[in-house]
Structure formats: structure tokens, C-alpha cells
Scaffold this motif. Structure first.
Motif, PDB file in Angstrom:
ATOM      1  N   THR A 254       0.815  -1.226   0.000  1.00  0.00           N
ATOM      2  CA  THR A 254       0.000   0.000   0.000  1.00  0.00           C
ATOM      3  C   THR A 254       0.846   1.273   0.000  1.00  0.00           C
ATOM      4  O   THR A 254       0.315   2.364   0.201  1.00  0.00           O
ATOM      5  CB  THR A 254      -0.925   0.014   1.230  1.00  0.00           C
ATOM      6  OG1 THR A 254      -0.128   0.022   2.427  1.00  0.00           O
ATOM      7  CG2 THR A 254      -1.849  -1.195   1.249  1.00  0.00           C
ATOM      8  N   THR A 255       2.157   1.132  -0.204  1.00  0.00           N
ATOM      9  CA  THR A 255       3.051   2.292  -0.127  1.00  0.00           C
ATOM     10  C   THR A 255       4.121   2.230  -1.216  1.00  0.00           C
ATOM     11  O   THR A 255       4.185   1.282  -2.006  1.00  0.00           O
ATOM     12  CB  THR A 255       3.777   2.321   1.232  1.00  0.00           C
ATOM     13  OG1 THR A 255       4.621   1.155   1.320  1.00  0.00           O
ATOM     14  CG2 THR A 255       2.808   2.333   2.403  1.00  0.00           C
ATOM     15  N   ASP A 256       4.971   3.255  -1.202  1.00  0.00           N
ATOM     16  CA  ASP A 256       6.156   3.269  -2.067  1.00  0.00           C
ATOM     17  C   ASP A 256       7.396   2.841  -1.294  1.00  0.00           C
ATOM     18  O   ASP A 256       8.522   3.111  -1.727  1.00  0.00           O
ATOM     19  CB  ASP A 256       6.380   4.681  -2.625  1.00  0.00           C
ATOM     20  CG  ASP A 256       5.295   5.082  -3.597  1.00  0.00           C
ATOM     21  OD1 ASP A 256       4.705   4.184  -4.214  1.00  0.00           O
ATOM     22  OD2 ASP A 256       5.026   6.290  -3.734  1.00  0.00           O
ATOM     23  N   TYR A 257       7.224   2.197  -0.155  1.00  0.00           N
ATOM     24  CA  TYR A 257       8.369   1.809   0.661  1.00  0.00           C
ATOM     25  C   TYR A 257       9.282   0.855  -0.106  1.00  0.00           C
ATOM     26  O   TYR A 257       8.818  -0.070  -0.765  1.00  0.00           O
ATOM     27  CB  TYR A 257       7.908   1.109   1.947  1.00  0.00           C
ATOM     28  CG  TYR A 257       7.125   1.987   2.892  1.00  0.00           C
ATOM     29  CD1 TYR A 257       7.159   3.378   2.818  1.00  0.00           C
ATOM     30  CD2 TYR A 257       6.328   1.424   3.890  1.00  0.00           C
ATOM     31  CE1 TYR A 257       6.446   4.172   3.687  1.00  0.00           C
ATOM     32  CE2 TYR A 257       5.606   2.212   4.772  1.00  0.00           C
ATOM     33  CZ  TYR A 257       5.666   3.584   4.661  1.00  0.00           C
ATOM     34  OH  TYR A 257       4.950   4.375   5.532  1.00  0.00           O
ATOM     35  N   LEU A 258      10.600   1.107   0.005  1.00  0.00           N
ATOM     36  CA  LEU A 258      11.612   0.274  -0.645  1.00  0.00           C
ATOM     37  C   LEU A 258      11.275   0.079  -2.127  1.00  0.00           C
ATOM     38  O   LEU A 258      11.238  -1.033  -2.645  1.00  0.00           O
ATOM     39  CB  LEU A 258      11.734  -1.083   0.062  1.00  0.00           C
ATOM     40  CG  LEU A 258      12.138  -1.023   1.543  1.00  0.00           C
ATOM     41  CD1 LEU A 258      12.176  -2.425   2.143  1.00  0.00           C
ATOM     42  CD2 LEU A 258      13.481  -0.331   1.722  1.00  0.00           C
ATOM     43  N   LYS A 306       9.484  -8.504  -5.629  1.00  0.00           N
ATOM     44  CA  LYS A 306       8.598  -9.554  -5.104  1.00  0.00           C
ATOM     45  C   LYS A 306       9.024 -10.029  -3.722  1.00  0.00           C
ATOM     46  O   LYS A 306       8.177 -10.284  -2.851  1.00  0.00           O
ATOM     47  CB  LYS A 306       8.583 -10.729  -6.081  1.00  0.00           C
ATOM     48  CG  LYS A 306       7.676 -11.874  -5.672  1.00  0.00           C
ATOM     49  CD  LYS A 306       7.700 -12.980  -6.715  1.00  0.00           C
ATOM     50  CE  LYS A 306       6.809 -14.152  -6.321  1.00  0.00           C
ATOM     51  NZ  LYS A 306       6.844 -15.238  -7.328  1.00  0.00           N
ATOM     52  N   PHE A 307      10.332 -10.122  -3.496  1.00  0.00           N
ATOM     53  CA  PHE A 307      10.793 -10.780  -2.273  1.00  0.00           C
ATOM     54  C   PHE A 307      11.376  -9.849  -1.215  1.00  0.00           C
ATOM     55  O   PHE A 307      11.577 -10.273  -0.073  1.00  0.00           O
ATOM     56  CB  PHE A 307      11.837 -11.861  -2.617  1.00  0.00           C
ATOM     57  CG  PHE A 307      11.265 -13.005  -3.401  1.00  0.00           C
ATOM     58  CD1 PHE A 307      10.324 -13.846  -2.832  1.00  0.00           C
ATOM     59  CD2 PHE A 307      11.633 -13.231  -4.727  1.00  0.00           C
ATOM     60  CE1 PHE A 307       9.775 -14.905  -3.543  1.00  0.00           C
ATOM     61  CE2 PHE A 307      11.100 -14.286  -5.447  1.00  0.00           C
ATOM     62  CZ  PHE A 307      10.161 -15.119  -4.865  1.00  0.00           C
ATOM     63  N   ILE A 308      11.622  -8.603  -1.556  1.00  0.00           N
ATOM     64  CA  ILE A 308      12.160  -7.701  -0.535  1.00  0.00           C
ATOM     65  C   ILE A 308      11.042  -7.318   0.432  1.00  0.00           C
ATOM     66  O   ILE A 308       9.869  -7.243   0.057  1.00  0.00           O
ATOM     67  CB  ILE A 308      12.789  -6.440  -1.163  1.00  0.00           C
ATOM     68  CG1 ILE A 308      13.719  -5.769  -0.145  1.00  0.00           C
ATOM     69  CG2 ILE A 308      11.732  -5.464  -1.650  1.00  0.00           C
ATOM     70  CD1 ILE A 308      14.606  -4.718  -0.753  1.00  0.00           C
ATOM     71  N   SER A 309      11.388  -7.110   1.685  1.00  0.00           N
ATOM     72  CA  SER A 309      10.398  -6.804   2.714  1.00  0.00           C
ATOM     73  C   SER A 309      11.023  -5.891   3.746  1.00  0.00           C
ATOM     74  O   SER A 309      12.230  -5.964   4.001  1.00  0.00           O
ATOM     75  CB  SER A 309       9.913  -8.095   3.372  1.00  0.00           C
ATOM     76  OG  SER A 309       9.135  -7.822   4.513  1.00  0.00           O
ATOM     77  N   ILE A 310      10.211  -5.021   4.353  1.00  0.00           N
ATOM     78  CA  ILE A 310      10.775  -4.081   5.324  1.00  0.00           C
ATOM     79  C   ILE A 310      11.203  -4.769   6.613  1.00  0.00           C
ATOM     80  O   ILE A 310      11.929  -4.192   7.413  1.00  0.00           O
ATOM     81  CB  ILE A 310       9.791  -2.932   5.642  1.00  0.00           C
ATOM     82  CG1 ILE A 310       8.551  -3.451   6.348  1.00  0.00           C
ATOM     83  CG2 ILE A 310       9.421  -2.170   4.412  1.00  0.00           C
ATOM     84  CD1 ILE A 310       7.631  -2.352   6.813  1.00  0.00           C
ATOM     85  N   ASN A 311      10.747  -6.011   6.816  1.00  0.00           N
ATOM     86  CA  ASN A 311      11.172  -6.712   8.033  1.00  0.00           C
ATOM     87  C   ASN A 311      12.309  -7.696   7.771  1.00  0.00           C
ATOM     88  O   ASN A 311      12.581  -8.559   8.597  1.00  0.00           O
ATOM     89  CB  ASN A 311       9.986  -7.421   8.696  1.00  0.00           C
ATOM     90  CG  ASN A 311       9.193  -8.267   7.723  1.00  0.00           C
ATOM     91  OD1 ASN A 311       9.771  -8.869   6.810  1.00  0.00           O
ATOM     92  ND2 ASN A 311       7.890  -8.328   7.885  1.00  0.00           N
ATOM     93  N   LEU A 312      12.972  -7.541   6.625  1.00  0.00           N
ATOM     94  CA  LEU A 312      14.158  -8.361   6.358  1.00  0.00           C
ATOM     95  C   LEU A 312      15.250  -8.034   7.359  1.00  0.00           C
ATOM     96  O   LEU A 312      15.420  -6.889   7.769  1.00  0.00           O
ATOM     97  CB  LEU A 312      14.697  -8.084   4.952  1.00  0.00           C
ATOM     98  CG  LEU A 312      14.119  -8.862   3.777  1.00  0.00           C
ATOM     99  CD1 LEU A 312      14.766  -8.376   2.484  1.00  0.00           C
ATOM    100  CD2 LEU A 312      14.334 -10.349   3.946  1.00  0.00           C
ATOM    101  N   PHE A 368      16.069   3.009   5.525  1.00  0.00           N
ATOM    102  CA  PHE A 368      14.613   3.060   5.629  1.00  0.00           C
ATOM    103  C   PHE A 368      14.169   2.944   7.083  1.00  0.00           C
ATOM    104  O   PHE A 368      13.324   3.714   7.555  1.00  0.00           O
ATOM    105  CB  PHE A 368      13.982   1.931   4.802  1.00  0.00           C
ATOM    106  CG  PHE A 368      12.499   1.789   5.021  1.00  0.00           C
ATOM    107  CD1 PHE A 368      11.607   2.631   4.386  1.00  0.00           C
ATOM    108  CD2 PHE A 368      11.997   0.835   5.900  1.00  0.00           C
ATOM    109  CE1 PHE A 368      10.242   2.519   4.600  1.00  0.00           C
ATOM    110  CE2 PHE A 368      10.640   0.722   6.122  1.00  0.00           C
ATOM    111  CZ  PHE A 368       9.754   1.563   5.470  1.00  0.00           C
ATOM    112  N   LYS A 369      14.745   1.998   7.802  1.00  0.00           N
ATOM    113  CA  LYS A 369      14.314   1.752   9.178  1.00  0.00           C
ATOM    114  C   LYS A 369      14.686   2.889  10.124  1.00  0.00           C
ATOM    115  O   LYS A 369      14.069   3.046  11.182  1.00  0.00           O
ATOM    116  CB  LYS A 369      14.888   0.424   9.676  1.00  0.00           C
ATOM    117  CG  LYS A 369      14.217  -0.782   9.004  1.00  0.00           C
ATOM    118  CD  LYS A 369      14.838  -2.093   9.424  1.00  0.00           C
ATOM    119  CE  LYS A 369      14.161  -3.256   8.702  1.00  0.00           C
ATOM    120  NZ  LYS A 369      14.764  -4.562   9.044  1.00  0.00           N
TER     121      LYS A 369
END
Length: 382
Positions: A254-258, A306-312, A368-369
Motif C-alpha cells: 500500500t506504499t512506495d516503501y523500498l 517480489k521478495f524484498i520486505s521491510i522486516n528483512l 529506511f528503518k
């Protein structure tokens, strides 16, 4: 003993009957207190005053967007008799508010703060929920101790009571609702979003971003939620409700994050392809024009997105090596494999290139974090 039992049964029957009568009276009282026809007349009257004071923005694309999203949400509500109206105002700062009668306003600046239709839907759903529950008039009633019908009657007169009108204006324009009404609007908004298949995570990400701005830019006046009590508390119960409903909290949806971007530069016979995350270049490859690496970079960007995530976490990003070929993995998902022959154009081994990419991805996540004040790991633990 039997007499006592009969007496107890009679008392229970009387209590149940009294309870039913009480509920019916309460329901009828509630219905009697609400007059949708008068609410819409009041809304029309107030909207005319608002639109004389503030310029209405006639942006065809943005107006079509809020009307389309707003009508879908409104149709999912239980108030079928209410006609909703959606307007954009030229007023500084991101803001949204509703007035009785189904009038929903957003400021043009709000569009600079949202990152998806799902976030916009969350804001509109929240304001529609205030109308559904008649919160503006109820809050005015709570502040004045008059009944709803009395307030409606007073405000619909030729010269409405200035004090009551002032209280209603304060409630609607400044979103000064009680904690109880805010929570009811938030949770109803989630229900509307789910019914209409907008991603309810968008409401969460918007709240989180506003809270982030409050933390890092306390001088910024965020009209839409500047007076709402305890934004962090609202974020927590919205998040809890999403988990309770079994909704995956994927903020990147729902965002433009990463955000992953790809760019190509052509120079004579060589092409340089660059993949970036949030404007941080994470992979650069040069190769002859027409080389198959052109398509591989496109595929890599798709895999990364597809596979990147902010909680990586760093240990979930790895590079493996087999002979002359190295592979970048995220949570054991292949992102790209390169052979030494494919990286010879930049005088590096495939291992060196992908190790640099691994470190750059970690850097993008770290940066980002730094600006995201929430522990997102807890979203996966429940």
C-alpha cells in the motif's frame, strides 16, 4: 423448594421481558433522535458556506478518484438513504473532514501525503464512518447537552445559534472527536475497506506515516489527525484488528516503501543497467548492447520487488557460489545468478558484484528503518 423454583423462573421471565422492552425503547429512541432528511438539509446548508469560504478544486482526475472510491465505500455502509458527496478544497496542509448529511472534504495537499489508492480509501472510509455513526452531531450533543433533534432544529433555523454552530464547526473542521468516537470510526473504516476489497493495511500505513512525521517534524501541522488523541494507540488497535481478521500486514503493498527502480544508460556500443532501491544503486552492470543481461536485469528487478520486505534482517540476504557462478538469495529465494563471464565487462567476479549488491540492500533497509519508528518484526510473530 418447588415454590422457590417457580418464583425464580417468574423473576427471570420478568427480567427478560423488561430487558426486551428496554432495548426496544432504546432502539426507538435512537431512531427518533436521528432524522436523515434534516441531516442532509443541514449538510447542504453547511456545504454552501464551506464552499464560499474555501476554493473547491476542479481537478478532473482527483475528483473522479475520490468520488469513485468514496461511492464504493458508501454503498458498503448500512445507510442506504444517505447520498454522499465528495469534494476537494484548496487549503494548506493535509486534511480531511466530514459534516452531517454525507459531505466529505479532503484538501488538495493530502494527495502529496498518500502513496496509494488504498491509503486514500482508508481516509475516506474513516470520514464516511463518522457520518454513518452521526459523530459530529453526537459530539456536539455531548458538548452542549442538547438532544440531537434540538441541535438539528436550531441549526436549520434562518439564524442558527452561533454557540452551537461554533461547537459543530470545531468538531468537524478540527476532528475533535472523543476517543470513543474515533475508535468507532477507525474500526468501522476497516470493515468498509474489507467489504469493498480495498487493502485495509493502507489505513495503517497512513496512520504510521503521520505519526512518524509528528515524531520527526513536530512543528508540522497535520490537520487530518493533529488533534486526534494518541495516534500511536490508534495504530496499535488498528494493527490488532488486522491481525484478528487474519490480514497480512504487508506495508509495501500500500506504499512506495523500498521502491525498486531500473535505469539504462547507452554509450556507444555499451549499455549500463542500474537497479536501485529508494534511489540507492544496488546493482550496476555494463554489457554490450543486445546482450541477454538486459533482460536479466529486468527479471532481477521483478524478483527483488517480489521478495524484498521491510522486516528483512541482514542474515536473510545471502550470496552463494558454485564454480564460476554466484547467486543472490533473499530468504532462500533466488534474485539473480551471474557468471564470471557476465561480469567481465566491469573487471569484477560475479561474487564481488553480488556481495556489493548484498551490502547495498542492507544499507537501503537500514536507511529506511532509521525513519520508520515501529518494530515490524512483531507483525510476524502472532
Amino acid at each position: 423448594m418447588r415454590k422457590n423454583k417457580k418464583l425464580i423462573n417468574k423473576l427471570i421471565s420478568v427480567a427478560v421481558l423488561l430487558l426486551i422492552v428496554f432495548l426496544l425503547v432504546s432502539f426507538n429512541s435512537f431512531c427518533a433522535e436521528r432524522d436523515l432528511d434534516k441531516e442532509q438539509k443541514l449538510g447542504k446548508k453547511l456545504s454552501e458556506d464551506i464552499e464560499k469560504k474555501y476554493e473547491v478544486v476542479e481537478d478532473l482526475n482527483q475528483n473522479s478518484l475520490i468520488t469513485e472510491i468514496g461511492n464504493k465505500l458508501a454503498k458498503a455502509s448500512e445507510i442506504k438513504e444517505m447520498e454522499f458527496h465528495f469534494r476537494i478544497l484548496k487549503e494548506d496542509g493535509p486534511n480531511a473532514f466530514s459534516i452531517p448529511g454525507g459531505y466529505i472534504y479532503v484538501t488538495y495537499d493530502l494527495f502529496d501525503y498518500i502513496q496509494s489508492d488504498d491509503e486514500l480509501a482508508g481516509i475516506l472510509a474513516h470520514e464516511i464512518a463518522h457520518v454513518i455513526h452521526n459523530h459530529a452531531l453526537k459530539q456536539t450533543r455531548d458538548n452542549t447537552k442538547f438532544t440531537l433533534l434540538t441541535i438539528l432544529g436550531v441549526l436549520l433555523t434562518g439564524e442558527p445559534d452561533v454557540a452551537i454552530l461554533g461547537k459543530l464547526t470545531t468538531v468537524t473542521f478540527l476532528n475533535q472527536y472523543s476517543r470513543e468516537y474515533e475508535e468507532e470510526a477507525d474500526l468501522t473504516a476497516l470493515d468498509l475497506l474489507i467489504k469493498t476489497r480495498y487493502n485495509p493495511v493502507g489505513f495503517l500505513t497512513f496512520l504510521e506515516r503521520l505519526y512518524t512525521r509528528e515524531m520527526f517534524k513536530p512543528e508540522l501541522h497535520l490537520g487530518i489527525f493533529q488533534t486526534h488523541p494518541e495516534t500511536e494507540n490508534r495504530i496499535n488497535y488498528v494493527k490488532d484488528k488486522l491481525k484478528e481478521r487474519g490480514i497480512d500486514i504487508d506495508r509495501r503493498a500500500t506504499t512506495d516503501y523500498l521502491k525498486v527502480n531500473t535505469k539504462y544508460i547507452f554509450e556507444e556500443s555499451l549499455c549500463t543497467g542500474t537497479i536501485s532501491i529508494d534511489n540507492i544503486p544496488i546493482l550496476n552492470l555494463s554489457f554490450p548492447i543486445g546482450h541477454e543481461l538486459y533482460l536479466k536485469i529486468i527479471e532481477t528487478a521483478q524478483n527483488l520487488d517480489k521478495f524484498i520486505s521491510i522486516n528483512l534482517v541482514p542474515y536473510e540476504i545471502n550470496v552463494s557460489e558454485e564454480g564460476t557462478t554466484s547467486t543472490l538469495l533473499i530468504r532462500n529465494n533466488k534474485i539473480i545468478s551471474l557468471d564470471n563471464s557476465e561480469t567481465a565487462f566491469i573487471d569484477k567476479s560475479s561474487r564481488e558484484v553480488l556481495t556489493e549488491t548484498q551490502n547495498k540492500i542492507r544499507q537501503a533497509l537500514w536507511e529506511f528503518k532509521l525513519h520508520f519508528p515501529f518494530d515490524v518484526k512483531e507483525d510476524l510473530e502472532d
